[in-house]
Design a protein around this motif. Structure first.
Motif, PDB file in Angstrom:
ATOM      1  N   UNK A 132       0.843  -1.193   0.000  1.00  0.00           N
ATOM      2  CA  UNK A 132       0.000   0.000   0.000  1.00  0.00           C
ATOM      3  C   UNK A 132       0.876   1.240   0.000  1.00  0.00           C
ATOM      4  N   UNK A 133       0.380   2.259  -0.640  1.00  0.00           N
ATOM      5  CA  UNK A 133       1.108   3.520  -0.685  1.00  0.00           C
ATOM      6  C   UNK A 133       1.228   4.091   0.719  1.00  0.00           C
ATOM      7  N   UNK A 134       2.353   4.728   0.991  1.00  0.00           N
ATOM      8  CA  UNK A 134       2.497   5.308   2.327  1.00  0.00           C
ATOM      9  C   UNK A 134       1.426   6.355   2.573  1.00  0.00           C
ATOM     10  N   UNK A 135       0.933   6.395   3.777  1.00  0.00           N
ATOM     11  CA  UNK A 135      -0.121   7.382   4.063  1.00  0.00           C
ATOM     12  C   UNK A 135       0.429   8.795   3.903  1.00  0.00           C
ATOM     13  N   UNK A 136      -0.398   9.702   3.480  1.00  0.00           N
ATOM     14  CA  UNK A 136       0.066  11.087   3.328  1.00  0.00           C
ATOM     15  C   UNK A 136       0.498  11.674   4.661  1.00  0.00           C
ATOM     16  N   UNK A 137       1.493  12.512   4.565  1.00  0.00           N
ATOM     17  CA  UNK A 137       1.983  13.157   5.788  1.00  0.00           C
ATOM     18  C   UNK A 137       0.886  14.050   6.355  1.00  0.00           C
ATOM     19  N   UNK A 138       0.502  13.787   7.568  1.00  0.00           N
ATOM     20  CA  UNK A 138      -0.596  14.598   8.135  1.00  0.00           C
ATOM     21  C   UNK A 138      -0.140  16.040   8.350  1.00  0.00           C
ATOM     22  N   UNK A 139      -1.047  16.934   8.159  1.00  0.00           N
ATOM     23  CA  UNK A 139      -0.745  18.341   8.400  1.00  0.00           C
ATOM     24  C   UNK A 139      -0.560  18.576   9.896  1.00  0.00           C
ATOM     25  N   UNK A 140       0.310  19.516  10.197  1.00  0.00           N
ATOM     26  CA  UNK A 140       0.469  19.824  11.632  1.00  0.00           C
ATOM     27  C   UNK A 140      -0.865  20.224  12.261  1.00  0.00           C
TER      28      UNK A 140
END
Length: 268
Positions: A132-140
């Motif tokens: 699976x694609x890495x999860x998107x970097x969550x916004x601060x």
């Protein structure tokens, strides 16, 4: 009586023949004289050219004798000889070289084919795993995050908090305040960058100064000033929007830690 009659006929015939002969001679003399006159006037007659001898021609070729004296060639009723057919020339065979070496070619021997060995087939490759694609970097969580912090030079005469508010590209961000809280006491800095109350400040710069040194567990937080004070600024305003977490920034007068350099980063 019959005999006399026969004699008379013979005699009459002889006389008639002589008369005819004399007449012919006279005509001949006249004709000869005329021909002699014509020949004397026209000159000597040309010598007759002999006919060419017959040469057998190959089959399919017709030979026509040349015109003699400008007239047509005479035809002959005699049978023409059968022409001898011409055979095409034969090419002489090239001379064969002598003493040509003879190369003996060995007879190839049959090499037995190698016996095939039962090599086991390689196992099939494992099925690809569904990575699976890495999860998107969550916004601060907050629009502003603390940047580099440090303790400034010692000054026992004051408590001071200062630094820059910048975006992710390193550019100064104007119009935001920093709140310094110690227990129930809090104070706001002038808006960052140049403003009506601080026109000489650099882009993104803020500064809070307490004239009395105090040791306290301060916290620092970026806020947006919302008090309605046109042309003025109330440092004790309680109407603001919190845009960052409250980060501890304790001061210690005895240790000489009363000046804190705190930068902030605007995430979006």
């Amino acid at each position: 009586m019959a005999l006399n009659h026969r004699r008379v006929q013979i005699a009459f015939g002889i006389v008639l023949a002589l008369m005819l002969a004399g007449l012919g001679c006279g005509l001949t003399d006249r004709s000869g004289a005329r021909n002699a006159e014509n020949q004397a006037a026209a000159g000597p007659l040309p010598t007759r050219t002999p006919w060419p001898t017959f040469t057998p021609m190959p089959e399919g070729v017709v030979s026509v004798p040349p015109d003699q004296g400008g007239g047509q060639a005479p035809t002959s009723s005699m049978a023409q000889p059968t022409p001898t057919p011409m055979l095409p020339p034969t090419e002489a065979p090239d001379s064969m070289p002598t003493d040509t070496p003879i190369v003996e070619v060995p007879v190839p021997t049959e090499t037995p084919a190698p016996t095939p060995t039962n090599t086991p087939a390689p196992p099939p490759p494992p099925p690809p795993t569904n990575t699976s694609a890495p999860p998107p970097t969550p916004l601060p969580q907050y629009q502003f995050s603390p940047g580099p912090w440090s303790v400034g030079e010692r000054n026992d005469a004051m408590v001071r908090f200062y630094g820059y508010i910048k975006d992710t590209g390193g550019n100064g961000v104007n119009g935001y305040s920093v709140k310094a809280s110690c227990g129930d006491f809090s104070v706001l800095s002038y808006p960052s960058g140049p403003s009506v109350v601080a026109p000489d400040w650099a882009p993104g710069w803020y500064d809070i100064v307490f004239p009395n040194p105090v040791s306290c567990n301060f916290t620092l937080q970026v806020v947006e000033y919302q008090c309605d004070t046109p042309g003025a600024f109330d440092a004790q305003c309680k109407q603001y929007e919190s845009l960052s977490e409250a980060v501890p920034a304790s001061t210690d007068v005895a240790a000489g830690e009363t000046i804190i350099v705190a930068d902030w980063i605007k995430n979006w």
